[in-house]
Scaffold this motif. Sequence first.
Motif, short mmCIF file in Angstrom:
data_model
loop_
_atom_site.label_atom_id
_atom_site.label_comp_id
_atom_site.label_asym_id
_atom_site.label_seq_id
_atom_site.Cartn_x
_atom_site.Cartn_y
_atom_site.Cartn_z
N ARG A 143 0.60 -0.10 -7.93
CA ARG A 143 0.73 -0.95 -6.74
C ARG A 143 1.94 -0.55 -5.90
NH1 ARG A 143 0.14 -7.04 -8.38
NH2 ARG A 143 0.22 -7.25 -6.12
N ASP A 144 3.02 -0.11 -6.55
CA ASP A 144 4.18 0.38 -5.80
C ASP A 144 3.83 1.66 -5.05
OD1 ASP A 144 6.06 -1.55 -6.24
OD2 ASP A 144 6.90 -0.59 -8.02
N PHE A 145 3.06 2.52 -5.68
CA PHE A 145 2.65 3.77 -5.03
C PHE A 145 1.79 3.48 -3.80
CE2 PHE A 145 -0.40 7.31 -4.64
CZ PHE A 145 0.50 8.32 -4.34
N ILE A 146 0.82 2.60 -3.95
CA ILE A 146 -0.05 2.23 -2.82
C ILE A 146 0.77 1.53 -1.74
CG2 ILE A 146 -2.00 0.77 -2.16
CD1 ILE A 146 -3.18 1.36 -4.95
N SER A 147 1.69 0.69 -2.16
CA SER A 147 2.54 -0.02 -1.21
C SER A 147 3.40 0.95 -0.40
CB SER A 147 3.44 -1.00 -1.96
OG SER A 147 4.33 -1.62 -1.10
N SER A 148 3.91 1.99 -1.04
CA SER A 148 4.73 2.96 -0.30
C SER A 148 3.88 3.77 0.67
CB SER A 148 5.47 3.87 -1.27
OG SER A 148 4.56 4.62 -2.03
N ILE A 149 2.65 4.08 0.31
CA ILE A 149 1.75 4.78 1.24
C ILE A 149 1.46 3.89 2.45
CG2 ILE A 149 -0.60 5.66 1.52
CD1 ILE A 149 -0.43 6.67 -1.35
N ILE A 150 1.22 2.62 2.21
CA ILE A 150 0.98 1.68 3.32
C ILE A 150 2.21 1.59 4.21
CG2 ILE A 150 0.55 -0.74 3.89
CD1 ILE A 150 -1.21 -0.88 1.38
N ALA A 151 3.40 1.61 3.62
CA ALA A 151 4.64 1.53 4.41
C ALA A 151 4.79 2.75 5.30
CB ALA A 151 5.84 1.39 3.48
N VAL A 152 4.49 3.93 4.78
CA VAL A 152 4.60 5.15 5.58
C VAL A 152 3.59 5.13 6.72
CG1 VAL A 152 4.24 7.65 5.52
CG2 VAL A 152 5.55 6.53 3.71
N ILE A 153 2.37 4.72 6.43
CA ILE A 153 1.34 4.63 7.48
C ILE A 153 1.76 3.62 8.54
CG2 ILE A 153 -1.04 3.92 7.94
CD1 ILE A 153 -1.77 5.11 5.19
N SER A 154 2.35 2.51 8.11
CA SER A 154 2.81 1.49 9.04
C SER A 154 3.85 2.04 9.99
CB SER A 154 3.38 0.31 8.26
OG SER A 154 4.05 -0.58 9.11
N VAL A 155 4.82 2.75 9.47
CA VAL A 155 5.88 3.32 10.31
C VAL A 155 5.29 4.34 11.29
CG1 VAL A 155 7.93 4.78 10.28
CG2 VAL A 155 7.72 2.89 8.67
N LEU A 156 4.39 5.18 10.81
CA LEU A 156 3.77 6.18 11.69
C LEU A 156 2.96 5.53 12.80
CD1 LEU A 156 2.68 8.89 9.10
CD2 LEU A 156 4.60 8.96 10.70
N VAL A 157 2.22 4.49 12.47
CA VAL A 157 1.40 3.80 13.48
C VAL A 157 2.30 3.14 14.53
CG1 VAL A 157 -0.16 1.85 13.84
CG2 VAL A 157 -0.61 3.47 12.02
N ILE A 158 3.39 2.53 14.10
CA ILE A 158 4.32 1.91 15.04
C ILE A 158 4.95 2.97 15.94
CG2 ILE A 158 6.53 0.69 15.24
CD1 ILE A 158 5.69 -0.94 12.78
N LEU A 159 5.33 4.11 15.38
CA LEU A 159 5.92 5.18 16.19
C LEU A 159 4.93 5.73 17.21
CD1 LEU A 159 8.03 7.16 13.57
CD2 LEU A 159 8.86 5.75 15.45
N VAL A 160 3.70 5.95 16.80
CA VAL A 160 2.69 6.45 17.74
C VAL A 160 2.42 5.42 18.83
CG1 VAL A 160 0.25 7.09 17.95
CG2 VAL A 160 1.62 8.03 16.10
N GLY A 161 2.31 4.17 18.46
CA GLY A 161 2.10 3.11 19.45
C GLY A 161 3.24 3.01 20.43
N THR A 162 4.46 3.13 19.94
CA THR A 162 5.62 3.09 20.82
C THR A 162 5.64 4.28 21.76
OG1 THR A 162 6.87 1.95 19.09
CG2 THR A 162 8.14 2.95 20.87
N TYR A 163 5.33 5.46 21.25
CA TYR A 163 5.30 6.65 22.09
C TYR A 163 4.24 6.54 23.19
CZ TYR A 163 4.56 11.42 23.61
OH TYR A 163 4.41 12.53 24.38
N ILE A 164 3.05 6.11 22.82
CA ILE A 164 1.97 5.98 23.81
C ILE A 164 2.35 4.95 24.87
CG2 ILE A 164 -0.39 5.16 24.15
CD1 ILE A 164 -1.08 6.39 21.44
#
Length: 66
Positions: free
Chosen positions: A36-57
């Motif tokens: 669950r920690d591994f899956i949680s960290s993957i979700i955290a990375v995806i979350s940061v990337l999505v926020i960065l892409v949204g901010t850039y756009i």
Amino acid sequence: MKLNIQWKKVLYGIALIVIGIILAVFHFIVAGDGIRDFISSIIAVISVLVILVGTYITLSEIKNCK
């Protein structure tokens, strides 16, 4: 009311930021131990990337709107 393409991209960017925030909340819900920690960290990375892409756009389209 018809939005031009620039404002549609701004709205898409804002939607991505909101999705990223929802994923960040989901990251804390999933956190636990072991796999669950591994899956949680993957979700955290995806979350940061999505926020960065949204901010850039969003910011790039607001800058281009005149």
